[in-house]
Design a protein around this motif. Sequence first.
Motif, PDB file in Angstrom:
ATOM      1  N   ARG A 375       0.812  -1.224   0.000  1.00  0.00           N
ATOM      2  CA  ARG A 375       0.000   0.000   0.000  1.00  0.00           C
ATOM      3  C   ARG A 375       0.838   1.264   0.000  1.00  0.00           C
ATOM      4  O   ARG A 375       0.439   2.280  -0.576  1.00  0.00           O
ATOM      5  CB  ARG A 375      -0.928  -0.011   1.225  1.00  0.00           C
ATOM      6  CG  ARG A 375      -1.881  -1.192   1.273  1.00  0.00           C
ATOM      7  CD  ARG A 375      -3.010  -1.045   0.276  1.00  0.00           C
ATOM      8  NE  ARG A 375      -3.929  -2.183   0.315  1.00  0.00           N
ATOM      9  CZ  ARG A 375      -5.014  -2.287  -0.427  1.00  0.00           C
ATOM     10  NH1 ARG A 375      -5.335  -1.324  -1.270  1.00  0.00           N
ATOM     11  NH2 ARG A 375      -5.777  -3.360  -0.349  1.00  0.00           N
ATOM     12  N   ARG A 376       1.966   1.232   0.661  1.00  0.00           N
ATOM     13  CA  ARG A 376       2.869   2.386   0.676  1.00  0.00           C
ATOM     14  C   ARG A 376       4.187   1.986   0.032  1.00  0.00           C
ATOM     15  O   ARG A 376       5.248   2.122   0.623  1.00  0.00           O
ATOM     16  CB  ARG A 376       3.084   2.887   2.100  1.00  0.00           C
ATOM     17  CG  ARG A 376       1.799   3.414   2.766  1.00  0.00           C
ATOM     18  CD  ARG A 376       2.108   4.107   4.081  1.00  0.00           C
ATOM     19  NE  ARG A 376       0.891   4.567   4.729  1.00  0.00           N
ATOM     20  CZ  ARG A 376       0.238   3.898   5.668  1.00  0.00           C
ATOM     21  NH1 ARG A 376       0.706   2.712   6.075  1.00  0.00           N
ATOM     22  NH2 ARG A 376      -0.860   4.380   6.208  1.00  0.00           N
ATOM     23  N   ALA A 377       4.087   1.503  -1.190  1.00  0.00           N
ATOM     24  CA  ALA A 377       5.283   0.992  -1.863  1.00  0.00           C
ATOM     25  C   ALA A 377       6.340   2.069  -2.019  1.00  0.00           C
ATOM     26  O   ALA A 377       7.527   1.844  -1.748  1.00  0.00           O
ATOM     27  CB  ALA A 377       4.899   0.414  -3.217  1.00  0.00           C
ATOM     28  N   THR A 378       5.938   3.249  -2.494  1.00  0.00           N
ATOM     29  CA  THR A 378       6.877   4.348  -2.693  1.00  0.00           C
ATOM     30  C   THR A 378       6.169   5.665  -2.403  1.00  0.00           C
ATOM     31  O   THR A 378       4.942   5.748  -2.479  1.00  0.00           O
ATOM     32  CB  THR A 378       7.405   4.405  -4.144  1.00  0.00           C
ATOM     33  OG1 THR A 378       6.339   4.788  -5.018  1.00  0.00           O
ATOM     34  CG2 THR A 378       7.963   3.060  -4.587  1.00  0.00           C
ATOM     35  N   PHE A 379       6.962   6.679  -2.099  1.00  0.00           N
ATOM     36  CA  PHE A 379       6.374   8.004  -1.997  1.00  0.00           C
ATOM     37  C   PHE A 379       6.017   8.481  -3.394  1.00  0.00           C
ATOM     38  O   PHE A 379       6.629   8.088  -4.388  1.00  0.00           O
ATOM     39  CB  PHE A 379       7.309   8.989  -1.293  1.00  0.00           C
ATOM     40  CG  PHE A 379       8.662   9.162  -1.941  1.00  0.00           C
ATOM     41  CD1 PHE A 379       8.845  10.024  -3.015  1.00  0.00           C
ATOM     42  CD2 PHE A 379       9.772   8.477  -1.461  1.00  0.00           C
ATOM     43  CE1 PHE A 379      10.082  10.200  -3.607  1.00  0.00           C
ATOM     44  CE2 PHE A 379      11.019   8.636  -2.054  1.00  0.00           C
ATOM     45  CZ  PHE A 379      11.164   9.497  -3.116  1.00  0.00           C
ATOM     46  N   LEU A 380       4.998   9.313  -3.477  1.00  0.00           N
ATOM     47  CA  LEU A 380       4.592   9.901  -4.754  1.00  0.00           C
ATOM     48  C   LEU A 380       5.652  10.926  -5.143  1.00  0.00           C
ATOM     49  O   LEU A 380       5.836  11.936  -4.465  1.00  0.00           O
ATOM     50  CB  LEU A 380       3.218  10.556  -4.605  1.00  0.00           C
ATOM     51  CG  LEU A 380       2.406  10.776  -5.875  1.00  0.00           C
ATOM     52  CD1 LEU A 380       2.063   9.451  -6.535  1.00  0.00           C
ATOM     53  CD2 LEU A 380       1.136  11.550  -5.562  1.00  0.00           C
ATOM     54  N   CYS A 381       6.364  10.649  -6.236  1.00  0.00           N
ATOM     55  CA  CYS A 381       7.538  11.451  -6.614  1.00  0.00           C
ATOM     56  C   CYS A 381       7.104  12.623  -7.483  1.00  0.00           C
ATOM     57  O   CYS A 381       7.227  12.601  -8.704  1.00  0.00           O
ATOM     58  CB  CYS A 381       8.545  10.570  -7.341  1.00  0.00           C
ATOM     59  SG  CYS A 381      10.159  11.342  -7.536  1.00  0.00           S
ATOM     60  N   THR A 382       6.603  13.662  -6.840  1.00  0.00           N
ATOM     61  CA  THR A 382       6.030  14.808  -7.535  1.00  0.00           C
ATOM     62  C   THR A 382       7.061  15.932  -7.692  1.00  0.00           C
ATOM     63  O   THR A 382       8.068  15.974  -6.978  1.00  0.00           O
ATOM     64  CB  THR A 382       4.819  15.334  -6.763  1.00  0.00           C
ATOM     65  OG1 THR A 382       5.218  15.594  -5.406  1.00  0.00           O
ATOM     66  CG2 THR A 382       3.693  14.307  -6.753  1.00  0.00           C
ATOM     67  N   PRO A 383       6.829  16.868  -8.620  1.00  0.00           N
ATOM     68  CA  PRO A 383       7.764  17.983  -8.793  1.00  0.00           C
ATOM     69  C   PRO A 383       7.879  18.827  -7.527  1.00  0.00           C
ATOM     70  O   PRO A 383       6.887  19.103  -6.854  1.00  0.00           O
ATOM     71  CB  PRO A 383       7.130  18.789  -9.940  1.00  0.00           C
ATOM     72  CG  PRO A 383       6.289  17.807 -10.680  1.00  0.00           C
ATOM     73  CD  PRO A 383       5.763  16.867  -9.635  1.00  0.00           C
ATOM     74  N   GLY A 384       9.114  19.209  -7.212  1.00  0.00           N
ATOM     75  CA  GLY A 384       9.341  20.074  -6.066  1.00  0.00           C
ATOM     76  C   GLY A 384       9.039  19.429  -4.726  1.00  0.00           C
ATOM     77  O   GLY A 384       8.815  20.133  -3.732  1.00  0.00           O
ATOM     78  N   LEU A 385       9.055  18.106  -4.662  1.00  0.00           N
ATOM     79  CA  LEU A 385       8.727  17.406  -3.425  1.00  0.00           C
ATOM     80  C   LEU A 385       9.682  17.794  -2.302  1.00  0.00           C
ATOM     81  O   LEU A 385      10.900  17.842  -2.490  1.00  0.00           O
ATOM     82  CB  LEU A 385       8.789  15.892  -3.662  1.00  0.00           C
ATOM     83  CG  LEU A 385       8.426  15.002  -2.486  1.00  0.00           C
ATOM     84  CD1 LEU A 385       6.952  15.156  -2.125  1.00  0.00           C
ATOM     85  CD2 LEU A 385       8.742  13.540  -2.809  1.00  0.00           C
ATOM     86  N   ASP A 386       9.132  18.065  -1.127  1.00  0.00           N
ATOM     87  CA  ASP A 386       9.924  18.437   0.046  1.00  0.00           C
ATOM     88  C   ASP A 386      10.373  17.169   0.764  1.00  0.00           C
ATOM     89  O   ASP A 386       9.601  16.540   1.478  1.00  0.00           O
ATOM     90  CB  ASP A 386       9.097  19.321   0.982  1.00  0.00           C
ATOM     91  CG  ASP A 386       9.878  19.737   2.223  1.00  0.00           C
ATOM     92  OD1 ASP A 386      11.127  19.807   2.150  1.00  0.00           O
ATOM     93  OD2 ASP A 386       9.249  19.964   3.273  1.00  0.00           O
ATOM     94  N   ARG A 387      11.631  16.790   0.569  1.00  0.00           N
ATOM     95  CA  ARG A 387      12.182  15.591   1.205  1.00  0.00           C
ATOM     96  C   ARG A 387      13.098  16.013   2.349  1.00  0.00           C
ATOM     97  O   ARG A 387      13.975  16.866   2.168  1.00  0.00           O
ATOM     98  CB  ARG A 387      12.929  14.751   0.173  1.00  0.00           C
ATOM     99  CG  ARG A 387      12.010  14.219  -0.915  1.00  0.00           C
ATOM    100  CD  ARG A 387      12.744  13.679  -2.124  1.00  0.00           C
ATOM    101  NE  ARG A 387      13.518  12.481  -1.834  1.00  0.00           N
ATOM    102  CZ  ARG A 387      14.109  11.736  -2.777  1.00  0.00           C
ATOM    103  NH1 ARG A 387      14.002  12.086  -4.054  1.00  0.00           N
ATOM    104  NH2 ARG A 387      14.795  10.665  -2.448  1.00  0.00           N
TER     105      ARG A 387
END
Length: 428
Positions: A375-387
Amino acid sequence: MACRVAVIGGGWAGLAAAVAGVQRGAQVTLFEMAPQLGGRAREVPVDGLPLDNGQHILIGAYRHTLALMRTVGASPEALLLRCPLALVYPDGSGLRLPPGPAIPAFVRGVLAYPGWGWRDRASLLLAAGRWGASGFRCAPHASVAQLTRSLSPAVRQQLIEPLCVAALNTPTERASGRVFLRVLRDALFSGAGSADLLLPRASLGALLPAPAQAWLQSRGATVRMGQRVQQLQREGSAWQMEGQAFDQVLLATSAREAARLAQPLAPAWAARAAAFDYEPIITVYLRCPGARLPLPMMALQAGPQAPAQFVFDLGALAGDRGTHGVFAFVISGARDWAALGLEATAEATLLQAQAAFAPGTWPVVPTVLRTLAERRATFLCTPGLDRPPAAVAPGLWAAGDYVEGPYPATLEGAVRAGQAALAAALAG
């Protein structure tokens, strides 16, 4: 006195950190709350078969992961099937990269793509030239869809969309163009063999978790399984945890678990780690005795009634594990299908499998062996993501594929994050 290091979490990031710590002379204790190591890339026995929680692949550019496997005695040459990149569909169309230097191989593969006209090929080659001239960089907030809008519809549908969802587990309209370009640079244009597919011949447990555990324990590290760390306490210059004192602590857990442990100590960091949105991956295992696919891995045309983007012939990869006639259909970016339910997803995948391949591929009607969802395989890799950064607090570090870095949530990203966090901990 050796530095006492606690690594919380026994996924691939935690294992990478623990091995690096032992190599550098630290006294390492690894805590894992599950009964087995591996995290989101682990073995899950199904009906007596050593299958996995999802079908993972590696590529030739995963140099840190491959080196780590060799360190702990897991031979990539024996455990992985290496073949040139081929994203081939059941009708025979698709991209096949020939062996050789990266750029000429890419050009030859594009020019030989069956079914593409000269406009399709020219749009991709011109775009790749622009990306290379820019150093494979783009505006921070550009999506993959925006980045590739000059490409022909056929190129976007048949190549960019499956590559993006495979690498970032995020649909093109929401995926980070900057991260996508980094993946393309390292995979397709960073040297001969970088784009090669490395398909597991063994379970994920045999690739790293099991040999790493044996390697660590044989060198004096402590591995504590089935133990969830409840809280962290700082007393003077040391961390007190589960009745032990440590000089440095690495959080190699999921982002949510790291946020829980860090919240009393670094609430701002914890808030950033807890804010990720996630994308599931669903794997539908089908069984069809006597069936074989033309290639061990094939691409599929996904659509409203067709969930899967890729299928793996596990008999061709690891038939000695009893997997002849077992096929893994992988659904990345699976949020909508997960909402419909696993049973509906499996039924749609079964119909897709029967429709996608030529008559005779399936000697009998395939059956669903098991449907697994991460269900939480990966974070949603969106533009400008705050990591969040790896540094959480003095003596406290995060080691996970979600920390600041150029890679999406991949095995290589996890391994690099673990090694980098360990190096920072010992340097600090």
